[in-house]
Design a protein around this motif. Structure first.
Motif, mmCIF file in Angstrom:
data_model
loop_
_atom_site.group_PDB
_atom_site.id
_atom_site.type_symbol
_atom_site.label_atom_id
_atom_site.label_comp_id
_atom_site.label_asym_id
_atom_site.label_seq_id
_atom_site.Cartn_x
_atom_site.Cartn_y
_atom_site.Cartn_z
ATOM 1 N N ILE A 10 0.860 -1.189 0.000
ATOM 2 C CA ILE A 10 0.000 0.000 0.000
ATOM 3 C C ILE A 10 0.895 1.237 0.000
ATOM 4 O O ILE A 10 1.776 1.381 0.858
ATOM 5 C CB ILE A 10 -0.917 0.018 1.235
ATOM 6 C CG1 ILE A 10 -1.839 -1.214 1.208
ATOM 7 C CG2 ILE A 10 -1.728 1.306 1.294
ATOM 8 C CD1 ILE A 10 -2.621 -1.409 2.505
ATOM 9 N N VAL A 11 0.673 2.121 -0.967
ATOM 10 C CA VAL A 11 1.519 3.305 -1.126
ATOM 11 C C VAL A 11 0.650 4.550 -1.050
ATOM 12 O O VAL A 11 -0.218 4.774 -1.908
ATOM 13 C CB VAL A 11 2.272 3.285 -2.473
ATOM 14 C CG1 VAL A 11 3.273 4.441 -2.532
ATOM 15 C CG2 VAL A 11 2.963 1.950 -2.691
ATOM 16 N N ASP A 12 0.875 5.369 -0.024
ATOM 17 C CA ASP A 12 0.104 6.612 0.153
ATOM 18 C C ASP A 12 0.880 7.511 1.106
ATOM 19 O O ASP A 12 1.465 7.017 2.077
ATOM 20 C CB ASP A 12 -1.298 6.310 0.709
ATOM 21 C CG ASP A 12 -2.286 7.433 0.458
ATOM 22 O OD1 ASP A 12 -1.995 8.581 0.861
ATOM 23 O OD2 ASP A 12 -3.342 7.159 -0.146
ATOM 24 N N ASP A 13 0.867 8.808 0.850
ATOM 25 C CA ASP A 13 1.598 9.727 1.727
ATOM 26 C C ASP A 13 0.767 10.173 2.927
ATOM 27 O O ASP A 13 1.262 10.892 3.798
ATOM 28 C CB ASP A 13 2.065 10.959 0.943
ATOM 29 C CG ASP A 13 0.906 11.776 0.389
ATOM 30 O OD1 ASP A 13 -0.006 11.164 -0.218
ATOM 31 O OD2 ASP A 13 0.903 13.009 0.550
ATOM 32 N N THR A 14 -0.489 9.738 2.984
ATOM 33 C CA THR A 14 -1.371 10.120 4.089
ATOM 34 C C THR A 14 -1.595 8.919 5.011
ATOM 35 O O THR A 14 -2.174 7.904 4.591
ATOM 36 C CB THR A 14 -2.731 10.608 3.564
ATOM 37 O OG1 THR A 14 -2.518 11.693 2.657
ATOM 38 C CG2 THR A 14 -3.636 11.052 4.706
ATOM 39 N N SER A 36 5.953 7.000 0.463
ATOM 40 C CA SER A 36 6.502 7.810 -0.632
ATOM 41 C C SER A 36 6.767 6.921 -1.839
ATOM 42 O O SER A 36 6.884 5.688 -1.705
ATOM 43 C CB SER A 36 7.814 8.484 -0.206
ATOM 44 O OG SER A 36 8.846 7.501 -0.055
ATOM 45 N N GLY A 37 6.867 7.552 -2.982
ATOM 46 C CA GLY A 37 7.145 6.805 -4.192
ATOM 47 C C GLY A 37 8.493 6.117 -4.169
ATOM 48 O O GLY A 37 8.630 4.962 -4.592
ATOM 49 N N LYS A 38 9.514 6.809 -3.675
ATOM 50 C CA LYS A 38 10.857 6.230 -3.626
ATOM 51 C C LYS A 38 10.897 4.988 -2.741
ATOM 52 O O LYS A 38 11.515 3.978 -3.096
ATOM 53 C CB LYS A 38 11.852 7.275 -3.125
ATOM 54 C CG LYS A 38 12.145 8.378 -4.123
ATOM 55 C CD LYS A 38 13.205 9.341 -3.590
ATOM 56 C CE LYS A 38 13.526 10.422 -4.623
ATOM 57 N NZ LYS A 38 14.540 11.387 -4.128
ATOM 58 N N LEU A 39 10.231 5.062 -1.592
ATOM 59 C CA LEU A 39 10.208 3.909 -0.688
ATOM 60 C C LEU A 39 9.425 2.759 -1.333
ATOM 61 O O LEU A 39 9.795 1.593 -1.183
ATOM 62 C CB LEU A 39 9.579 4.300 0.647
ATOM 63 C CG LEU A 39 9.490 3.190 1.707
ATOM 64 C CD1 LEU A 39 10.876 2.628 2.009
ATOM 65 C CD2 LEU A 39 8.822 3.709 2.978
ATOM 66 N N MET A 59 1.005 12.354 -4.788
ATOM 67 C CA MET A 59 2.025 12.333 -3.732
ATOM 68 C C MET A 59 3.100 13.336 -4.066
ATOM 69 O O MET A 59 3.386 13.595 -5.248
ATOM 70 C CB MET A 59 2.640 10.927 -3.610
ATOM 71 C CG MET A 59 1.686 9.838 -3.154
ATOM 72 S SD MET A 59 2.529 8.252 -2.886
ATOM 73 C CE MET A 59 3.037 7.840 -4.564
ATOM 74 N N PRO A 60 3.738 13.934 -3.035
ATOM 75 C CA PRO A 60 4.815 14.896 -3.298
ATOM 76 C C PRO A 60 6.076 14.208 -3.823
ATOM 77 O O PRO A 60 6.256 13.009 -3.657
ATOM 78 C CB PRO A 60 5.066 15.518 -1.916
ATOM 79 C CG PRO A 60 4.608 14.486 -0.942
ATOM 80 C CD PRO A 60 3.451 13.781 -1.607
ATOM 81 N N GLU A 61 6.932 14.977 -4.461
ATOM 82 C CA GLU A 61 8.228 14.532 -4.995
ATOM 83 C C GLU A 61 8.075 13.569 -6.174
ATOM 84 O O GLU A 61 8.592 13.802 -7.250
ATOM 85 C CB GLU A 61 9.101 13.889 -3.901
ATOM 86 C CG GLU A 61 9.487 14.854 -2.791
ATOM 87 C CD GLU A 61 10.406 14.213 -1.789
ATOM 88 O OE1 GLU A 61 10.952 13.118 -2.067
ATOM 89 O OE2 GLU A 61 10.599 14.796 -0.704
ATOM 90 N N GLU A 66 4.552 8.337 -12.007
ATOM 91 C CA GLU A 66 5.997 8.148 -12.174
ATOM 92 C C GLU A 66 6.453 6.837 -11.534
ATOM 93 O O GLU A 66 7.282 6.114 -12.092
ATOM 94 C CB GLU A 66 6.757 9.328 -11.566
ATOM 95 C CG GLU A 66 8.251 9.298 -11.852
ATOM 96 C CD GLU A 66 8.982 10.518 -11.323
ATOM 97 O OE1 GLU A 66 10.229 10.539 -11.420
ATOM 98 O OE2 GLU A 66 8.314 11.453 -10.814
ATOM 99 N N VAL A 67 5.896 6.534 -10.359
ATOM 100 C CA VAL A 67 6.232 5.267 -9.697
ATOM 101 C C VAL A 67 5.841 4.093 -10.589
ATOM 102 O O VAL A 67 6.620 3.154 -10.796
ATOM 103 C CB VAL A 67 5.515 5.157 -8.331
ATOM 104 C CG1 VAL A 67 5.752 3.775 -7.714
ATOM 105 C CG2 VAL A 67 6.006 6.245 -7.383
#
Length: 342
Positions: A10-14, A36-39, A59-61, A66-67
Motif C-alpha cells: 500500500i503506497v500513500d503519503d497520508t 513515498s514513491g521512492k520507498l 504524492m509529493p516529490e 511516475e512510480v
C-alpha cells in the motif's frame, strides 16, 4: 505453519489512508506500506516482491504515475499488478494510468467490498498469467533446445563423413567460446558462437567421398573441389528468416578458411575484413585438426601445434587472437583432455 498469504504493498503519503486500506485487507493478506514513491520502488524491488500494489497518485516529490512507469520499466517488477487508489478520476487520468501499465482504479473514499473484489480478481489474473508465462517459457526452451540439438547433429554429420568424430566439433566450439570470451566478446555472443561453430564444415556433405576420404595428397583439381565445401556450407545455412545462431553459423562456415594475410579462401579477404568469428574459428579449427589423430596422420604434440600458431601469426592467423589463445593454454588443454577422442 507456513504463511501462504499473498502480499499487498500500500503506497500513500497520508497515514489515515494507509490505515483504511490496511484495515480492509489485513485479515486476508500480508500488508506492506510505503509513504513515498521512492520507498515504494525500494520495497517492490525486494525479494520476495509484493503480489500487488495499491498506489496513490497524488504524492509529493514522485507521484503515482511516475512510480508506475518506473516499476513497469524494470524486469524484476514489471509483472506486479498495480491498482491506482485515488480521488482524482477523469477519463484522461484513467487512460494515462492504463497506458503506463496499471490494471485498474479504485476511487476514494473506498468501498471495502469493491476494493477486496478487485484485488482478488487481479491477483487471480496475475496468477493465471504467471502460470501461462512459465508454460510458454518452458515450451520455448524445449523448442530452442531441440533446434540446437539438430544444428549440432548436422555439424557432427559432416565430421563423420570426413572420418572424424563428433568430439572435433565439440572441442572446436569450446575453443571458440573460450577465445571469444578472452578476446572481450560478451557472454551472450560467445555462447551464440559456441552453438554456431559446430556447423563450420557442414559443406563437406557435398564433397565426393573420393576426394574427401583420399589418403594421398589432393591434386590441384581435387583441392579446388575440396575448397567448395565452404560455399556449399554457406548455401546450406543461408536463409532470409534464419535464427541468430544459423546466421552466425553461415558467417563462420563462409570465413573460417580465410587467412589474415589475404591468401585464404573463398573470398581472399584479409585482416579485420574477416569477421571476428571467422578469425576465432580459424584458430580453433586448425589447432584441433593438428592435435587430433586422423587416418592419414598422427596427432601433433600440443606444443608443436602452439608453435605453428606462433609461426603463422599475421600470416594465417590474427596475431592478437593467437596471443590471447596462448595466454589461455591451461584452459585449452583442459578442454582437450575433457573432450578427448580416446
Amino acid at each position: 505453519m507456513a504463511d501462504n498469504k499473498q502480499t499487498i504493498l500500500i503506497v500513500d503519503d497520508t497515514p489515515a489512508n494507509i490505515d483504511v486500506l490496511a484495515g480492509t485487507f489485513q485479515n486476508k493478506y500480508r500488508i506492506k506500506v510505503a509513504n513515498s514513491g521512492k520507498l515504494a520502488i525500494k520495497i517492490a524491488q525486494m525479494s520476495p516482491a509484493p503480489d500487488i500494489i495499491l498506489l496513490d497518485i497524488m504524492m509529493p516529490e514522485m507521484d503515482g504515475y511516475e512510480v508506475c512507469q518506473i516499476l513497469k520499466s524494470q524486469p524484476n517488477t514489471e509483472h506486479i499488478p498495480i491498482i491506482f487508489v485515488t480521488a482524482k478520476i477523469t477519463a484522461e487520468d484513467e487512460i494515462k494510468g492504463f497506458q503506463l501499465g496499471a490494471v485498474d482504479y479504485i476511487t476514494k473514499p473506498i468501498t471495502p467490498l469493491v476494493a477486496i473484489q478487485r484485488v482478488k480478481t487481479h491477483l487471480a489474473l496475475a496468477n493465471q498469467n504467471r502460470e501461462l508465462y512459465v508454460k510458454v517459457k518452458h515450451q520455448t526452451e524445449e523448442i530452442n533446445k531441440t533446434k540446437l540439438e539438430v544444428i549440432q547433429r548436422l555439424g557432427r554429420a559432416a565430421e563423420y563423413k570426413d572420418n572424424e568424430t563428433g568430439l572435433h566439433v565439440q572441442r572446436m566450439a569450446q575453443y571458440c567460446h573460450l577465445l571469444a570470451i578472452a578476446a572481450g566478446m560478451n557472454e551472450a555472443d560467445a555462447d551464440l558462437l559456441r552453438d554456431a561453430a559446430p556447423m563450420h564444415d557442414i559443406g563437406k556433405i557435398g564433397i565426393p567421398d573420393g576426394i574427401l576420404l583420399k589418403d594421398d595428397k589432393l591434386t590441384a583439381e581435387e583441392w579446388d573441389v575440396m575448397k567448395t565445401h565452404v560455399n556449399i556450407g554457406a548455401d546450406i545455412l543461408f536463409g532470409p528468416d534464419n535464427s541468430s545462431v544459423l546466421q552466425l553459423a553461415h558467417t563462420v562456415a563462409l570465413t573460417h578458411h580465410e587467412k589474415f594475410n589475404g591468401k585464404g579462401y573463398p573470398a581472399g579477404i584479409s585482416g579485420e575484413e574477416i569477421p571476428l568469428v571467422g578469425r576465432i574459428s580459424a584458430i580453433a579449427d586448425v589447432f584441433d585438426a593438428l592435435t587430433s589423430p586422423r587416418p592419414y596422420k598422427k596427432a601433433w604434440d600440443t606444443e608443436d601445434a602452439f608453435a605453428l600458431l606462433i609461426e603463422e601469426k599475421g600470416e594465417h592467423f590474427d596475431p592478437i587472437l593467437v596471443d590471447i589463445f596462448l595466454q589461455n593454454k591451461q584452459q585449452i588443454l583442459e578442454i582437450k583432455e575433457r573432450l578427448s577422442d580416446l
